[in-house]
Each structure stands twice: as structure tokens, then as C-alpha cells.
Design a protein around this motif. Sequence first.
Motif, mmCIF file in Angstrom:
data_model
loop_
_atom_site.group_PDB
_atom_site.id
_atom_site.type_symbol
_atom_site.label_atom_id
_atom_site.label_comp_id
_atom_site.label_asym_id
_atom_site.label_seq_id
_atom_site.Cartn_x
_atom_site.Cartn_y
_atom_site.Cartn_z
ATOM 1 N N ARG A 245 0.811 -1.215 0.000
ATOM 2 C CA ARG A 245 0.000 0.000 0.000
ATOM 3 C C ARG A 245 0.851 1.276 0.000
ATOM 4 O O ARG A 245 0.423 2.320 -0.483
ATOM 5 N N GLU A 246 2.072 1.198 0.547
ATOM 6 C CA GLU A 246 2.966 2.361 0.521
ATOM 7 C C GLU A 246 3.318 2.751 -0.918
ATOM 8 O O GLU A 246 3.553 3.919 -1.223
ATOM 9 N N LYS A 247 3.341 1.762 -1.809
ATOM 10 C CA LYS A 247 3.695 2.013 -3.212
ATOM 11 C C LYS A 247 2.455 2.168 -4.096
ATOM 12 O O LYS A 247 2.501 2.816 -5.135
ATOM 13 N N ASP A 248 1.368 1.526 -3.709
ATOM 14 C CA ASP A 248 0.151 1.559 -4.523
ATOM 15 C C ASP A 248 -1.066 1.656 -3.600
ATOM 16 O O ASP A 248 -1.514 0.663 -3.031
ATOM 17 N N GLU A 249 -1.579 2.870 -3.464
ATOM 18 C CA GLU A 249 -2.692 3.102 -2.536
ATOM 19 C C GLU A 249 -4.017 2.561 -3.058
ATOM 20 O O GLU A 249 -4.903 2.211 -2.274
ATOM 21 N N ASP A 250 -4.185 2.512 -4.364
ATOM 22 C CA ASP A 250 -5.493 2.220 -4.955
ATOM 23 C C ASP A 250 -5.631 0.842 -5.590
ATOM 24 O O ASP A 250 -6.724 0.459 -5.996
ATOM 25 N N GLY A 251 -4.536 0.097 -5.700
ATOM 26 C CA GLY A 251 -4.608 -1.198 -6.390
ATOM 27 C C GLY A 251 -5.505 -2.194 -5.675
ATOM 28 O O GLY A 251 -5.534 -2.263 -4.442
ATOM 29 N N SER A 252 -6.251 -2.972 -6.456
ATOM 30 C CA SER A 252 -7.120 -4.008 -5.887
ATOM 31 C C SER A 252 -6.305 -5.262 -5.568
ATOM 32 O O SER A 252 -5.423 -5.656 -6.339
ATOM 33 N N ILE A 253 -6.635 -5.894 -4.443
ATOM 34 C CA ILE A 253 -5.890 -7.063 -3.964
ATOM 35 C C ILE A 253 -6.856 -8.220 -3.730
ATOM 36 O O ILE A 253 -7.900 -8.055 -3.087
#
Length: 448
Positions: A245-253
Motif C-alpha cells: 500500500r505504501e507504493k500503490d494506494e489504490d490497487g485491488s488485492i
Amino acid sequence: MSGDKSFDDLNLNKWIIRQCSTIGVKSPTPIQTHCIPEILRGVDCIGAAKTGSGKTLAFALPIIQKLCEDPYGIFALVLTPTRELAYQIADQFAIVGKPINIRCSVIVGGIDMVEQGIQLSRHPHIVVATPGRLADHLESCKTFSLSRIKFLVVDEADRLLGGQFDDQIKTIFASLPKSRQNLFFSATITDTLESLKEISNKEVILYQDPSLAEVATVDQLEQFYVLCSKDVKEAYLVQVIREYREKDEDGSIIIFTDTCKSCQVLSMTLNEVGFDNVALHSMCPQQQRLAGLAKFKSKTVKILFATDVASRGLDIPTVSLVINHSVPKVPKEYIHRVGRTARAGRIGKAITLLTPSDIKLLQSIEELIKTTLKEFKVDETEVGKIFTQISVTKSESFLKLDEGDFFEKSLINKRKKWILEGLDPDEEEAKLFKKYKRKKKKNKVISK
């Protein structure tokens, strides 16, 4: 291949082509190019291509065309392994078949059987069903018949014909007419599918997308493992998500687990520690499953916990990260899971939490995909800081879950399975209850 031909070249009606255009489908994919003309010609078909390659329309379009030539219900039966996939397939039939007022019925578990029985008695044109629930209807009610169907479609055929659904499939096949067109579609060609070609008494065409033979996972997918002990796996899971999340706040997991209970407990645990998520597994009420999936697809919620019900077929195009909380026992399931990301040319990442006892499973996976996973470094100091909080929260989630009706619902399903396997359900329940009491006592000790 697909670029060389248009839908006009596939002998489809103009109105069907116009309907495809309204949903943004302008030209056929390779599997559609190869299978649609053959299905219209009346031969049986076995088709294999990756998820997202247009398999559903490859069988839906010719079925709709044949239906409008001779409309009656029940015209086609589509079998599929999961409820979500059943709804997704029915939606595509409904959209393309809207001009002819096509009537579709979805017959899956988790919905009132009486209501479904009424739907079936009205003879919808297309029935999309999971095998277990359809077999229940065939055994318990006489308000409908499958004896006049023109098409049988088995979607995700490698899974449906792999042994798990044998009894239900036998019940269903016994109610079908011998004179029908059989369409088998899958993301992989297995020995079972190959043998179908040999035993069929009709002409059969087999199409396998060449890309399936090239690589098991795509180049845009970065694949990692995190080595950890079983006791601290959940703390590592949280730390992996935090660092991502530090690198990608919006990506779906999507996070894959091995059991329904594990899926629910982990979902509850992460919700408690501030990671908003939804869970998708076979013990969720059906409306909750559909609502949760809709939230995830719309990115209202960006984390989905799931069992392997979400590993196949579902159209979720924007997943950035797949985490395997458990290493799949069958290497091919790993391919299906990580295939949820790095789709349509996008970059994606897959991280597998690996305990020492999982190393042989990982080696089997690496052998199949012809790729060696790299180690994903996690800040172990941070893992140590959050370990106690995560462990306590997980134990509390276990207790909360056991206070609800999850165990009772699970028990009903288990008793049904034991009866089908010829076991004494009362004896098996007694064994399970002893194990359950020991586990509950252990969790109480941990949470103190």
C-alpha cells in the motif's frame, strides 16, 4: 487470427452482431473465430483458452442464434462450478438476447428452492446452473424437464469433470436427451477433455488457444514468495499489504485462502485492524456474495478474501496484487489464482506466503510454470511489532464466528457430503464436534 475475421464472417445474424457492438465487442477473439461457425454447423465442440478470452460468447452467440430460429424452453443448459460464474454467464445471455426477450434462469445454492422450482416450471430458454443444486431439483421435483434441450454447455469443464461433481453430473446427464449438441469449455485441456473427443459418437472439433501451450503465466506477472512460520503467517500477511500500500494506494488485492472458515476469519481480522475488505466463499449467503463482488469490482472495497471460487472465470480485470495465504495443493490452481492479475497486458504481482512444510508444493508449481519465484523481503521488525495484536484479533474473530451460525451451516453441508460418500453422518459429526471443542478451548487460552 481474430484480426483477420469479423463477426460477419462467422455466419451470425446481423442483430446479434449489433448487440455485441452495443456492449463494446467489435471483433471476435480467436476462440470465437474457431468455435462459433462449427457450433452453428451442429458439431460438438471442446474449446480451451485463458480466462478473459471470450469463451462465454463463443458458446452464447451461436446458442442464441439457434434459439431464435426455433424458440422454446428449456433450450440450453449451461453447467458451471461456481455461483458467481453462473450469474456472470446468465448476464451475457440476457444482454445479447434482449431483442428476442430471452428468458434465463440461474439455479444455484443459497437461493430458495421453491422459488427456483417455480422459475423452472415456467420453462426459461436458458438454464445456467451449478451441478449440486440442479441435481437436487431433478431428484425432488417434477415440474420441469431437460429432455428437449438442444445444447449442453459444460463451462470450466476440467473442474466439473475432474471427479468432485461425479454423482451430480451422473444425475443430470441421465435426464438429458441423447440427441443434443455438447459444448465443453475450459481454461486448460486435460486428459478428461481429450477422452471426451474419443468417446463421442458425433463429430467433435477441438480448439486450444496456442498461447496456452506457450507459458503458464504471463511475462507481465512478477511472482514472489515470503518465507515465514505458520504461527506468524497472518502478521506477515498484514505487513505485505502495508508495504504494498505504501507504493500503490489504490490497487485491488485478492487474497486466496484454503477454506471457507479461514477466509471468513481472516476477513474479519483484517477488517478489525483497519483493512476494509469483503469475503467470497461458499458459506456466504448468495446475496452477500454478489454484493461483495460488486463492491470489489467497482473498487468501493479494494481487498477481497476468497477461496478458489474466485480463481476461475470471473471477470475482474483490474486486480493489481494476488496474495496466496495458503499454497494451493494442486499446482494448476496456482495458475488460475495468479491469473486474476496481469490481465490484458497490465503489470501484476503475485506473492505466496510459504511455510517450511510448503516447499515441496512450491517446487511443483515452479516446475509447472517453468519460473523460479523470487523472495519478497518484508520488514521483520515491523512483523514483530504487530504480531501480538494480529494474533489476539484473529483469536477473537474465531470466537465471534463460532458464536454465529457458521458452524451449523457448515455442518449441514458436511452431513450431505458424508451421506453421498456412504459414511455415517452421526459418527462423522461426533468426531468433528470433539475436534471443534478442542480447537475452541485452545483459542480461548490464546486470547487470554
